[in-house]
Write an enzyme that holds these catalytic residues in place. Structure first.
Site, PDB file in Angstrom:
ATOM      1  N   ARG A  50       0.887  -1.069  -0.106  1.00  9.24           N
ATOM      2  CA  ARG A  50       0.310   0.105  -0.192  1.00  9.24           C
ATOM      3  C   ARG A  50       0.390   1.216   0.425  1.00  9.24           C
ATOM      4  O   ARG A  50       1.040   2.121  -0.864  1.00  9.24           O
ATOM      5  CB  ARG A  50      -0.820  -0.162   1.199  1.00  9.24           C
ATOM      6  CG  ARG A  50      -2.313   1.318   0.961  1.00  9.24           C
ATOM      7  CD  ARG A  50      -1.979   2.498   1.563  1.00  9.24           C
ATOM      8  NE  ARG A  50      -1.616   2.716   3.129  1.00  9.24           N
ATOM      9  CZ  ARG A  50      -0.498   3.434   3.558  1.00  9.24           C
ATOM     10  NH1 ARG A  50      -0.576   4.745   2.748  1.00  9.24           N
ATOM     11  NH2 ARG A  50      -0.090   3.651   4.637  1.00  9.24           N
ATOM     12  N   HIS A 247       6.942   4.313  12.802  1.00 16.05           N
ATOM     13  CA  HIS A 247       6.604   4.258  11.295  1.00 16.05           C
ATOM     14  C   HIS A 247       7.484   5.311  11.341  1.00 16.05           C
ATOM     15  O   HIS A 247       7.916   6.922  10.650  1.00 16.05           O
ATOM     16  CB  HIS A 247       5.638   5.107  10.591  1.00 16.05           C
ATOM     17  CG  HIS A 247       5.901   4.803   8.873  1.00 16.05           C
ATOM     18  ND1 HIS A 247       4.459   3.743   8.353  1.00 16.05           N
ATOM     19  CD2 HIS A 247       6.174   5.058   8.235  1.00 16.05           C
ATOM     20  CE1 HIS A 247       4.721   3.819   7.579  1.00 16.05           C
ATOM     21  NE2 HIS A 247       5.380   4.601   6.790  1.00 16.05           N
ATOM     22  N   HIS A 249      10.446   7.025   8.335  1.00 17.37           N
ATOM     23  CA  HIS A 249      11.255   6.800   7.032  1.00 17.37           C
ATOM     24  C   HIS A 249      12.816   7.263   6.952  1.00 17.37           C
ATOM     25  O   HIS A 249      13.487   7.933   7.784  1.00 17.37           O
ATOM     26  CB  HIS A 249      11.141   8.420   5.739  1.00 17.37           C
ATOM     27  CG  HIS A 249       9.752   7.941   5.817  1.00 17.37           C
ATOM     28  ND1 HIS A 249       8.995   7.983   4.104  1.00 17.37           N
ATOM     29  CD2 HIS A 249       8.233   7.182   5.961  1.00 17.37           C
ATOM     30  CE1 HIS A 249       8.028   7.713   4.164  1.00 17.37           C
ATOM     31  NE2 HIS A 249       7.346   7.515   5.146  1.00 17.37           N
ATOM     32  N   CYS A 280       6.027   9.650   0.243  1.00 13.91           N
ATOM     33  CA  CYS A 280       5.307   9.915   0.608  1.00 13.91           C
ATOM     34  C   CYS A 280       4.853  11.447  -0.502  1.00 13.91           C
ATOM     35  O   CYS A 280       5.223  12.428  -1.119  1.00 13.91           O
ATOM     36  CB  CYS A 280       5.371  10.810   1.795  1.00 13.91           C
ATOM     37  SG  CYS A 280       3.294  11.716   1.816  1.00 13.91           S
ATOM     38  N   ASN A 289      10.485   4.132   2.887  1.00 10.57           N
ATOM     39  CA  ASN A 289      10.145   3.511   3.990  1.00 10.57           C
ATOM     40  C   ASN A 289      11.352   3.228   4.152  1.00 10.57           C
ATOM     41  O   ASN A 289      12.200   2.241   3.512  1.00 10.57           O
ATOM     42  CB  ASN A 289       8.984   2.351   3.982  1.00 10.57           C
ATOM     43  CG  ASN A 289       7.559   3.663   4.391  1.00 10.57           C
ATOM     44  OD1 ASN A 289       7.683   4.677   5.112  1.00 10.57           O
ATOM     45  ND2 ASN A 289       6.844   3.113   3.154  1.00 10.57           N
TER      46      ASN A 289
END
Length: 341
Positions: A50, A247, A249, A280, A289
């Protein structure tokens, strides 16, 4: 590579079934050295299908997406975020959600315990997700005003109100909701983000009924000290650390260091993307990521159980890199992926 007794090399992973190349080198490493101050087990929330693929310039065929998810499940990942039910105008790379979901039927039967969350932006997205029997959903909020308006086309407060009926209706249907909170450490338009502001928005997401809160370093500017103090702030505000995920990056190469800081604070859920896919689409300074393989290498080296076969995961990301026509940015994939002559 499955987890092993601390301090011992695990047994070599079995070779993949015939026809399931490309393969990955198995060095019998890393050699696990357990740190008793860290969690014994970490659940990886895989976001590659996703969050990773939504940032691709070209459209990935739905058959490739379905196989990607199946390979990730076969590698031992038990939370794989499958797709997003957003309007195709905003994320055309995921416009095939209705086509993809039926192709995943039976996957949870073949892999017991597998969860396939989907992102929904509003009640219409929830209707579509429930029509395809989604068992887990996620909503996506912002800790800053500018990003909320650019990403959600509304204020940060308005976005939370938009999610209220989504989370409520999902709960009535027995579907848990994860709350993503972006721009928790820095915003490319607003600069540093006050931690009190992040905590306020995080608490409001949880008050809506979200069962888990994922704190996002959307542009990859966080440092370990920031991570530690933000998590401590949430705990002081009464949030159990078990309800918080991270989460990261890797824009400045800090994702693993930040993850380790989170683990030392008691976090046991870490988001990552196979092969380091993603970024993003609304924050151009964001790079990929945290790569799931790099995360697994570190976790296994610390003697932390993940349930993931590193060799199979590397092979999966190497395969996906070929589908995309470029090398994987993951250091572990670069080191372990076998390129046939």
């Amino acid at each position: 590579m499955t987890s092993s007794t601390p301090g011992q090399n695990p047994a070599p992973s079995p070779s993949p079934p015939a026809g399931r190349e490309p393969d990955a080198v198995d060095l019998g490493l890393p050699d696990a050295v357990r740190d008793p101050a860290l969690p014994a087990r970490v659940r990886i929330h895989e976001v590659g299908p996703r969050d990773g693929l939504q940032n691709e310039k070209s459209l990935v065929p739905v058959e490739v997406k379905a196989e990607f998810i199946e390979r990730l499940a076969a590698a031992g990942l038990r939370t794989v975020e499958a797709t997003s039910f957003v309007h195709p105008k905003w994320v055309p790379q995921l416009a095939d959600a209705e086509e993809l979901m039926p192709g995943l039927a039976g996957l949870t039967d073949r892999h017991p315990g597998l969860r396939l969350p989907v992102l929904v932006p509003n009640e219409r997205g929830l209707d579509r997700a429930l029509a395809h029997h989604a068992t887990d959903i996620a909503v996506f909020a912002s800790a800053t005003e500018t990003f909320a308006r650019r990403n959600l086309n509304r204020s940060a407060d308005e976005a939370l109100e938009m999610f209220r009926p989504v989370v409520g209706r999902a709960a009535e249907a027995g579907v848990p909701t994860r709350g993503y909170l972006s721009m928790c450490f820095g915003d490319p338009w607003e600069g540093p983000v006050p931690q009190a502001q992040v905590i306020d928005f995080g608490l409001r997401l949880l008050d809506l009924g979200c069962t888990e809160l994922s704190l996002g370093d959307t542009i990859g500017v966080a440092t370990p000290g920031q991570v530690t103090t933000l998590l401590a702030g949430f705990v002081r505000a009464g949030v159990p650390i078990e309800r918080i995920a991270v989460h990261f990056h890797d824009t400045y190469g800090q994702a693993l260091a930040n993850t380790l800081a989170a683990l030392r604070s008691g976090v046991t859920v870490v988001d990552a993307s196979a092969g380091g896919l993603g970024g993003c689409p609304y924050a151009k300074s964001a790079t990929g990521n945290l790569a799931t393989e790099d995360l697994v290498w570190m976790l296994h080296g610390l003697g932390i159980e993940t349930g993931v076969d590193l060799r199979a995961l590397v092979a999966t990301s190497g395969w996906m890199a070929r589908q995309l026509g470029r090398p994987s940015p993951s250091r572990a994939v670069q080191a372990l992926f076998h390129q046939p002559a």
